[in-house]
Design a protein around this motif. Structure first.
Motif, PDB file in Angstrom:
ATOM      1  N   ARG A 252       5.079 -40.644  -7.479  1.00 30.50           N
ATOM      2  CA  ARG A 252       5.279 -40.048  -8.755  1.00 30.50           C
ATOM      3  C   ARG A 252       4.454 -40.906  -9.881  1.00 30.50           C
ATOM      4  O   ARG A 252       3.555 -40.444 -10.659  1.00 30.50           O
TER       5      ARG A 252
ATOM      6  N   PRO B  45      13.226 -36.284 -11.711  1.00 32.39           N
ATOM      7  CA  PRO B  45      12.155 -35.368 -11.805  1.00 32.39           C
ATOM      8  C   PRO B  45      11.046 -35.196 -10.667  1.00 32.39           C
ATOM      9  O   PRO B  45      10.684 -36.037 -10.349  1.00 32.39           O
ATOM     10  N   TYR B  46      11.419 -33.843 -10.119  1.00 28.55           N
ATOM     11  CA  TYR B  46      10.442 -33.639  -8.820  1.00 28.55           C
ATOM     12  C   TYR B  46       9.622 -32.445  -9.413  1.00 28.55           C
ATOM     13  O   TYR B  46      10.113 -31.206  -9.489  1.00 28.55           O
ATOM     14  N   ASP B  47       8.615 -32.373  -9.922  1.00 29.52           N
ATOM     15  CA  ASP B  47       7.875 -31.207 -10.320  1.00 29.52           C
ATOM     16  C   ASP B  47       6.362 -31.597 -10.134  1.00 29.52           C
ATOM     17  O   ASP B  47       5.947 -32.181  -9.047  1.00 29.52           O
ATOM     18  N   ALA B  48       5.246 -31.022 -10.582  1.00 29.55           N
ATOM     19  CA  ALA B  48       4.021 -31.044 -10.402  1.00 29.55           C
ATOM     20  C   ALA B  48       3.436 -32.423 -10.365  1.00 29.55           C
ATOM     21  O   ALA B  48       2.377 -32.521  -9.805  1.00 29.55           O
ATOM     22  N   ASN B  49       4.027 -33.405 -11.027  1.00 22.93           N
ATOM     23  CA  ASN B  49       3.560 -34.729 -10.791  1.00 22.93           C
ATOM     24  C   ASN B  49       4.136 -35.439  -9.755  1.00 22.93           C
ATOM     25  O   ASN B  49       3.629 -36.852  -9.813  1.00 22.93           O
ATOM     26  N   SER B  50       4.815 -34.843  -8.817  1.00 21.64           N
ATOM     27  CA  SER B  50       5.602 -35.970  -8.178  1.00 21.64           C
ATOM     28  C   SER B  50       4.793 -36.224  -6.959  1.00 21.64           C
ATOM     29  O   SER B  50       5.334 -37.127  -6.157  1.00 21.64           O
TER      30      SER B  50
END
Length: 851
Positions: free
Chosen positions: A193, A434-439
């Motif tokens: 990330r 946080p685990y999202d589009a940036n991960s």
């Protein structure tokens, strides 16, 4: 305020001073002489000694990929852990001693129980360090966090702006930092990330332990969630341990317990392995020795006999399987080769009979026939296709062949059967941060053990050599210009294939000049990898940060991990380090949205908030009724499932489609059959659409065996988790790094148990003691992986690390060839050094000097 660890305080707690000891001894002697009466005996030799009533008890767990993450119970005096115990059945609120099939104790193994020696070891990293000596010389000086993070962030910016978005290689792994919040992982991890958001990351896509298996499971079942929970083994009538030694490596923690239940209920056991293991001994298994890397051939021979004697489950095949025979081929592939046509030799003229297989694998044809009949006729039967035989050249073919034999006998999706390749079982909620589009942003993704080849040959490297993952932008096919490496939670320099080639690549990076490369090692302990780094960043252990432990691959429980003690020295968590670096590089709030800049100095409230939000997900998704506070109080939550979790039960019983393109078990792979250009895949090379026997590039059947007549296999040891725990004196006293070889081979070479031998090939040479036994088949030598490299002036590894002998060639589906090694052996006068802990001052002396 940063808290510093007081070693003197620990010494006072655990060991009396010499003056105090002598004073006490003199007083005792004087008392004994008065009136000629003996002094009363004391319970402990040293006073004061902390007793249980004097200690605080805290539930936590282990943190490594040893096959589980079991409960550890820390007993501490003040801020020092003085003893570790484990689950006694009472922590979930049950009666003391509760240990049932539905709710077994999560007992720690000998590795976890020894963890205090790792926590307080001489190799413990306590402060940020900077290299001041030559690369690999292991000379470092202590620096401040401010200096370390400033220099690292400035170097990162320079490398990205000068060499592009692929200049930094992510080599994170789940070795030293793994929980729902503090996670080192190739895909879901904190480093990925961080580097992705920074805009400079070359990712490593292949998993050393089981990449061939992962590829196989995805092609065959559409998922790596192909494992039953291990309580299902208790219902098997036959368990085939194919290259599997659950006495040493188990997934879920209670594997041995459930298999013992199966044994008590009449289950029969078979071991297919070049060595007779402790598991075979424990279960009185029928041992079938097999030449390494020939497993797919033996499985093909079994399949032939099952077909020939009409023992296959045709109804199961017709309903659930694609490509097993001409009648189950998809319409778009009619006329292409099915699995049965390959096995019977219809297409290539070679029938894969037990006799054909016997010539390749060295197993008598009558034993192949007997095993095939046992497996096909016994219901339910579990063919546990372990990862180890798949850690080989073309290892994916072994796993695919095993899946075909499992499917043709209908042993998938039923209690007591087994579909396992990867073996991942019950689903856990695995992410709190946080685990999202940036991960998982990356700009190149390579096969993990090809980085050295890329560095040494850049830019003259083909995409198939690199194992380059396809992209849909202008970076597709661009070979990464690797100039830096972050090792987080991994000791990969010590653990990947062909270590001498890696060292050569590290030296090439060094040759670029001051400031043109960057090697950062983040760990709690000095490791062999760290010796080669520019910067060493001290990372808090799982005893020194707040988190929750997940079961590893199997097991249905969560264990709370409180901050048992304050971080030693100036240790920080990975999340603290990456958050502070992210602020320095301009994206701190996006990277860690719950935190402010103060997180580097005070993470506790933020960590708690992430974990509370994660627990709310667990309550919502998995029906947990406990509050977060109740979970913290108890320390462990054990799920009681209504029935054992069986992979693909819903597919078989309810008609739910498999997650493959066809919705069926794909023995004929849609994905592989439809590839148009193999060079534009991450695999790079042709892979047949059905499982086949493919001769590995090194084996006892190869011409090369005339020069190197022994095939080496490198299993996991009981006393290490890969390289972790190698420096624990208790474990080193119990087990030693040695080569196992067959009695007849040893006699021919004039070797006896206890001799020192050298093992070599064109890639390197290692030195070990030898253990001679009948428990290893002729022509095979066994050397456990993970010892800490220790090179002499000629480049010979005195520790016995087998990865100086492995080859880093890419097996098409990504399998690492850890068990594809031909070597020669001879008695030796070279020095063997059994480990850092047995040197007079360990290696820690190089980190305690001022340079």
């Amino acid at each position: 305020m940063t808290k510093h660890f007081d070693f003197n305080r620990l010494a006072n707690l655990l060991t009396p001073s010499r003056r105090g000891f002598l004073k006490g001894a003199a007083a005792t002697t004087a008392t004994a002489l008065v009136g000629g009466k003996a002094a009363p005996a004391r319970a402990f030799a040293y006073e004061p000694y902390p007793r249980d009533d004097d200690l605080t008890t805290v539930v936590t767990s282990c943190a490594h990929n040893c096959g589980s993450r079991h409960m550890l119970v820390a007993h501490k005096k003040g801020d020092v852990i003085v003893r570790l115990s484990t689950d006694n059945g009472s922590y979930q609120g049950d009666a003391y001693g509760t240990d049932t099939e539905e709710k077994p104790q999560l007992r720690a193994c000998l590795r976890g129980r020894s963890y205090r020696l790792r926590l307080y070891s001489p190799e413990r990293l306590l402060y940020p360090m900077k290299r001041v000596g030559a690369r690999g010389e292991a000379k470092f000086k202590r620096i401040s966090w401010e200096q370390a993070l400033t220099e690292i962030s400035e170097r990162m910016v320079h490398l990205r702006e000068t060499y592009g978005p692929t200049a930094l290689l992510d080599q994170s792994y789940a070795g030293a930092s793994y929980g729902v919040l503090h996670k080192s992982d190739q895909i879901e991890g904190l480093l990925g990330r961080f580097m992705g958001m920074f805009g400079c990351r070359t990712n490593s896509w292949s998993v050393p332990s089981y990449q061939g298996t992962t590829s196989s499971s995805r092609w065959t079942f559409g998922t790596i969630q192909d494992g039953n929970e291990d309580d299902a083994f208790a219902h098997s009538k036959l368990i085939i341990m194919w290259g599997w030694n659950p006495a040493y490596t188990f997934h879920g923690g209670n594997t041995f317990y459930y298999m013992r239940l199966a044994k008590q209920r009449g289950c029969k056991f078979v071991l297919i392995d070049p060595q007779y293991t402790d598991s075979a001994s424990a279960y009185d298994a029928w041992w079938i020795p097999i030449r390494p890397n020939t497993d797919a051939a033996m499985l093909a021979g079994m399949a032939y006999h099952i077909f020939a004697t009409n023992r296959h489950d045709q109804a199961f095949i017709d309903r659930f399987v694609q490509g097993m025979d001409p009648g189950t081929m998809p319409e778009w592939a009619k006329g292409q080769e099915s699995f049965r046509e390959y096995i019977e030799g219809t297409s290539d003229g070679i029938a894969k009979t037990p006799e054909w297989a016997s010539e390749i694998c060295g197993v008598p044809a009558e034993n192949i026939i007997k095993l095939a009949e046992m497996y096909a006729d016994t219901k339910p039967a579990a063919l546990k296709a372990s990862w180890a035989p798949g850690r080989a050249a073309y290892g994916e073919q072994y796993n695919r062949m095993a899946a075909a034999v499992q499917a043709m006998t209908g042993n998938i999706g039923i209690l007591g059967g087994c579909a396992e390749g990867v073996g991942k079982g019950w689903h856990a909620e695995s992410i709190a941060y946080p685990y999202d589009a940036n991960s998982n942003i990356w700009y190149a993704s390579i096969k993990s053990d090809r980085w050295a080849h890329i560095v040494l040959n850049y830019p003259n490297v083909s995409r198939e050599e690199a194992g380059l993952w396809p992209r849909s932008d202008n970076l597709d096919g661009v070979i990464p210009n690797i100039r830096g490496i972050f090792w987080q939670g991994s000791d990969w320099l010590n653990q990947l294939t062909n270590i001498n080639k890696e060292i050569e690549a590290i030296r090439k990076l060094d040759s670029y000049g001051e400031g043109e490369s960057l090697l950062v090692c983040m760990d709690s302990t000095i490791t062999p990898t760290g010796i080669w780094a520019d910067y060493l960043l001290p990372i808090a252990t799982h005893f020194e940060r707040h988190d929750v432990a997940l079961p590893w691959y199997k097991g249905h429980y969560y264990i709370h991990r409180p901050k048992v003690i304050e971080p030693l020295g100036e240790s920080k968590t990975d999340f603290q380090v990456f958050t502070e670096l992210a602020y320095r590089l301009g994206f701190g709030p996006a990277y860690n949205p719950r935190a402010s800049r103060d997180y580097f100095h005070d993470p506790d409230a933020v960590d708690e908030a992430y974990l509370v939000a994660w627990w709310e997900k667990v309550q919502s998704h998995q029906g947990v009724t406990w509050s977060w506070e109740e979970f913290k109080k108890r320390g462990v939550y054990k799920f009681v499932l209504p029935e054992p979790h069986v992979a693909f039960r819903d597919q078989i019983e309810k008609g739910v489609p498999f997650e493959t393109p066809s919705g069926k078990i794909e023995i004929f792979s849609t994905t592989l059959a439809q590839v148009q250009d193999w060079t534009r895949t991450q695999w790079g090379y042709h892979i047949p659409a059905i499982p086949k026997w493919i001769e590995p590039w090194e084996s006892l059947n190869h011409e090369k065996a005339k020069e190197y007549p022994f095939h080496m296999i490198t299993p996991h040891p009981r006393w290490r988790t890969h390289s972790i725990f190698n420096n624990i004196p208790w474990l080193r006293e119990t087990f030693s790094q040695e080569t196992t070889m067959n009695t007849a081979d040893a006699k021919r070479l004039g070797i006896v148990t206890g001799d020192t031998i050298e093992l070599w090939n064109e890639r390197g040479k290692v030195v070990t003691p030898v253990h001679v036994t009948e428990r290893c088949m002729p022509g095979v030598v066994v050397l456990f992986e993970g010892s800490w490299m220790d090179l002499d002036e000629n480049g010979v590894d005195r520790s016995g690390n087998p990865d100086f002998l492995t080859l880093d060639n890419p097996s098409p589906a990504g399998a690492f060839a850890y068990n594809t090694i031909l070597v020669d052996v001879r008695k030796s006068e070279l020095a063997h050094r059994p480990g850092w802990d047995q040197l007079a001052t360990a290696r820690s002396h190089v980190f305690r000097r001022d340079y």
